[in-house]
Design an enzyme around this catalytic site. Structure first.
Site, PDB file in Angstrom:
ATOM      1  N   GLU A 140      -5.646  -8.709   0.762  1.00 59.11           N
ATOM      2  CA  GLU A 140      -6.313  -8.407   2.039  1.00 59.11           C
ATOM      3  C   GLU A 140      -7.782  -8.108   1.790  1.00 59.11           C
ATOM      4  O   GLU A 140      -8.112  -7.362   0.866  1.00 59.11           O
ATOM      5  CB  GLU A 140      -5.716  -7.172   2.738  1.00 59.11           C
ATOM      6  CG  GLU A 140      -4.344  -7.366   3.303  1.00 59.11           C
ATOM      7  CD  GLU A 140      -3.814  -6.089   3.982  1.00 59.11           C
ATOM      8  OE1 GLU A 140      -4.614  -5.254   4.456  1.00 59.11           O
ATOM      9  OE2 GLU A 140      -2.583  -5.923   4.004  1.00 59.11           O
ATOM     10  N   GLU A 158       0.790  -1.229   0.000  1.00 53.71           N
ATOM     11  CA  GLU A 158       0.000   0.000   0.000  1.00 53.71           C
ATOM     12  C   GLU A 158       0.830   1.292   0.000  1.00 53.71           C
ATOM     13  O   GLU A 158       0.793   2.068   0.971  1.00 53.71           O
ATOM     14  CB  GLU A 158      -0.966   0.002   1.196  1.00 53.71           C
ATOM     15  CG  GLU A 158      -1.902  -1.193   1.206  1.00 53.71           C
ATOM     16  CD  GLU A 158      -3.013  -1.080   2.248  1.00 53.71           C
ATOM     17  OE1 GLU A 158      -2.969  -0.156   3.067  1.00 53.71           O
ATOM     18  OE2 GLU A 158      -3.935  -1.914   2.212  1.00 53.71           O
TER      19      GLU A 158
HETATM   20  C1  FCB Z   1      -4.618  -2.286   5.531  1.00 51.99           C
HETATM   21  C2  FCB Z   1      -3.248  -2.657   6.067  1.00 51.99           C
HETATM   22  C3  FCB Z   1      -3.264  -3.741   7.110  1.00 51.99           C
HETATM   23  C4  FCB Z   1      -4.415  -3.593   8.072  1.00 51.99           C
HETATM   24  C5  FCB Z   1      -5.713  -3.397   7.326  1.00 51.99           C
HETATM   25  C6  FCB Z   1      -6.918  -3.282   8.214  1.00 51.99           C
HETATM   26  O1  FCB Z   1      -4.601  -1.012   4.982  1.00 51.99           O
HETATM   27  O2  FCB Z   1      -2.436  -3.094   4.999  1.00 51.99           O
HETATM   28  O3  FCB Z   1      -2.017  -3.740   7.773  1.00 51.99           O
HETATM   29  O4  FCB Z   1      -4.163  -2.584   8.965  1.00 51.99           O
HETATM   30  O5  FCB Z   1      -5.635  -2.263   6.506  1.00 51.99           O
END
Ligand code: FCB
Length: 470
Positions: free
Chosen positions: A374, A184
Site C-alpha cells: 500500500e 497491519e
Molecule cells: C492503511 C489500511 C488501509 C487504508 C489505508 C489508508 O493503514 O491498511 O485499509 O485505510 O491505511
C-alpha cells in the site's frame, strides 16, 4: 536486472515529452489495493455474518459522519465493472481481502458457500484478464462472534484463523499466487484493542501483548497450513507464496534533544520491531518486553509459539504512507507529532523518503522479496476541464514515492511490486467517507465510477513499465 533511466523523444504533436522515465525491472508488478469492508457493501447479503466493523460503526460517535459499511462501493454487486476498470488501467496485480464473516459467518464451520463463490468468481475474472490476484486473509473484519469470545486477546482466535485460512488455501490456493495473512497487526493491536479508534475499539492497553502475540501466532499457523495444502514450485517467480503485511512509519526524533532520540527509538521498537523481530528472529525485542513489564502488560506465549511465528515465508508486504516524529512523553515514553512538511487530506506529512527508509528497515530483518502493498494519498478533489478530475497532487505524490522505490531497487533492494492505495474511493475506517484515496472516484449516491487523472497517469506508467519524471 533491467533497471535504467532513459530520456524519451518528444511526442508527435510536438508537446514537450517528459525528460526521463524511470524504468522498473522486468516482472515488477504494478498493482492497486482495496479491502473487503471498505468496498464491498452488502453486509447482509448471501448469509454474511456480522463483523466487528459492523458493530463498531453503530457505536455513537466512533465513525465520522456516522458512516457504515453500507453502501461503500457496492463492489459485492459491481465487481465485474470494477475488474473491467482494472483491465482498462492495465493493472498487473490486484490486492483485495476476503471478508472472514462471508466465509464463516460465525467465525468457524459451517462454510457459507455463497460467500466463497463470490471470491472464486472474482479470482477467475482477474485471471481471465491476466491480473495477478493477491489475497489478504485478514484486513480487520473479524467475525463479531469471535470478538464475543475475546477477539484477538483470546488464543482461540488464532486457531480459528488458521482454519479459515486453510479453507481458502484448499479452495483457491493454486489460483492465487500471492497470499497475505494479516494486514497491519500494529494498528489492530494499538488502535483496535489498546486504543479505541478502530474496531473493536475496546481501550484495553493491558491486552496489547496478548493481541500482538495472537495475531502473529495466527499468521504463523496460517503459513504452516499453507505449506501443507498448497504445492509450490520454487522455479516459478509467481508460484503461490505467502507473507504478512506490516505498516512501517519511519520514526524520527522531533528535535535534536537526546530525550526525543530515545522517544523515536521507543516508538520504532513498539510499532515496528515488536512485530519484525518475532517474525524474523523468533523473539520479542527485550526493550519492548521491559516497557510492557513496567506497565504490568503480560505476554501469554506458550512453548513452541515463537517457532510458529517465525515460520519462514515467501515475501514481506509493507504499507508505507508517512514518517512520524517522536517527542518524549512523561507517561507513555513517546508520542507522535506530525512532520513539518506539506500534508495530505489525512493530515499525513508528504515525505517520499519514507519509502526508502521503510524498505531499509525491512531489509535489516530479511532478504526476502518485498512488495509495497500500500502507498497512496487522500486529497480534496478539484474539478478539471470538461468534468474531469485533475488530481495533480496525487500524481505528484505517486511519482515522488515511486521514484524513491526506483532508487531503492537501484541500490539493491529486491522490491517486486507496488500497489496503489486505493483502486477506488472507499470507506476510510473511523474517518468514514470523507477521505478519498482512489485512482477512481466513486459517487456513493449513484455508484458511478470515474477514473481521475491519476488513473490515466498510472495506466501510462504501467504501459511503459516506468515512471515519467518531469
Ligand atoms: C492503511 C489500511 C488501509 C487504508 C489505508 C489508508 O493503514 O491498511 O485499509 O485505510 O491505511
Amino acid at each position: 536486472m533491467a533497471l535504467q533511466s532513459s530520456g524519451s523523444p518528444s511526442t508527435p504533436g510536438g508537446a514537450p515529452a517528459p525528460a526521463t522515465v524511470l524504468r522498473f525491472p522486468s516482472g515488477f508488478l504494478w498493482g492497486a489495493a482495496t479491502s473487503a469492508f471498505q468496498i464491498e457493501g452488502n453486509t447482509h447479503a448471501d448469509g454474511r455474518g456480522e463483523s466487528i466493523w459492523d458493530r463498531f460503526c453503530r457505536l455513537p460517535g466512533r465513525v465520522a459522519g456516522g458512516g457504515t459499511g453500507e453502501p461503500a462501493c457496492d463492489h459485492y454487486r459491481r465487481w465485474r465493472e470494477d475488474v473491467a476498470l482494472m483491465a482498462r488501467l492495465g493493472l498487473g496485480a490486484y490486492r483485495f481481502s476476503v471478508a472472514w464473516p462471508r466465509i464463516f459467518p460465525n467465525g468457524g464451520a459451517p462454510l457459507n458457500q455463497k460467500g466463497l463463490d463470490f471470491y472464486r468468481r472474482l479470482v477467475a475474472a482477474l485471471r481471465e484478464h491476466g491480473i495477478v490476484p493477491m489475497i489478504t486473509l485478514y484486513h480487520w473484519d473479524l467475525p463479531q462472534a469471535l470478538q464475543e469470545r475475546g477477539g484477538w486477546a483470546a488464543r482461540d482466535t488464532a486457531l480459528r484463523f488458521a482454519e479459515y485460512a486453510a479453507l481458502l488455501f484448499d479452495r483457491l490456493g493454486n489460483e492465487v499466487p500471492l497470499w497475505a495473512t494479516i494486514n497491519e497487526p500494529m494498528l489492530i493491536t494499538y488502535a483496535g484493542y489498546a486504543g479505541r479508534t478502530k474496531a473493536p475499539g475496546v481501550g484495553r492497553p493491558w491486552q496489547t501483548l496478548a493481541v500482538a502475540h495472537h495475531l502473529l501466532l495466527a499468521h504463523g499457523l496460517a503459513v504452516r497450513a499453507f505449506r501443507q495444502i498448497v504445492s509450490q514450485r520454487a522455479d516459478d517467480r509467481l508460484a503461490p507464496g505467502i507473507g504478512i503485511v506490516l505498516n512501517l512509519r519511519p520514526c524520527h526524533p522531533a528535535s535534536p534533544h537526546p530525550r526525543d532520540a530515545r522517544a523515536a527509538r521507543l516508538l520504532d521498537t513498539l510499532t515496528h520491531r515488536l512485530f519484525l523481530e518475532p517474525l524474523f528472529r523468533g523473539q520479542y525485542p527485550e526493550a519492548a518486553l521491559r516497557f510492557f513489564r513496567r506497565r504490568c502488560v503480560s505476554l501469554p506465549a506458550a512453548p513452541g509459539d515463537m517457532a510458529i511465528i517465525a515460520e519462514p515465508t515467501d515475501f514481506l508486504g509493507i504499507n508505507v504512507y508517512v514518517r512520524v516524529l517522536a517527542k518524549s512523553d512523561l507517561i507513555m515514553g513517546a508520542k507522535q507529532v506530525p512532520g513539518p512538511g506539506p500534508k495530505t487530506a489525512m493530515g499525513w506529512e508528504i515525505y517520499p523518503p519514507c519509502i526508502g527508509e521503510a524498505l531499509a528497515l525491512a531489509r535489516e530483518y530479511t532478504s526476502l522479496p518485498l512488495y509495497l502493498t500500500e502507498n497512496g494519498a487522500a486529497f480534496t478533489d478539484r474539478p478539471g476541464p470538461g468534468g474531469t478530475i485533475d488530481d495533480q497532487e496525487r500524481i505528484a505524490y505517486l511519482r515522488a514515492h515511486l521514484a524513491e522505490a526506483h532508487r531503492a531497487i537501484a541500490a539493491g533492494i529486491d522490491l517486486r511490486g507496488y500497489f496503489v492505495w486505493s483502486l477506488l474511493d472507499n470507506f476510510e475506517w473511523e474517518d468514514g467517507y470523507g477521505p478519498r484515496f482512489g485512482l477512481i472516484h466513486v459517487d456513493y449516491a449513484t455508484q458511478a465510477r470515474q477514473p481521475r487523472a491519476s488513473a490515466h497517469w498510472y495506466a501510462g506508467v504501467i504501459a511503459q513499465h516506468g515512471v515519467p519524471m518531469e
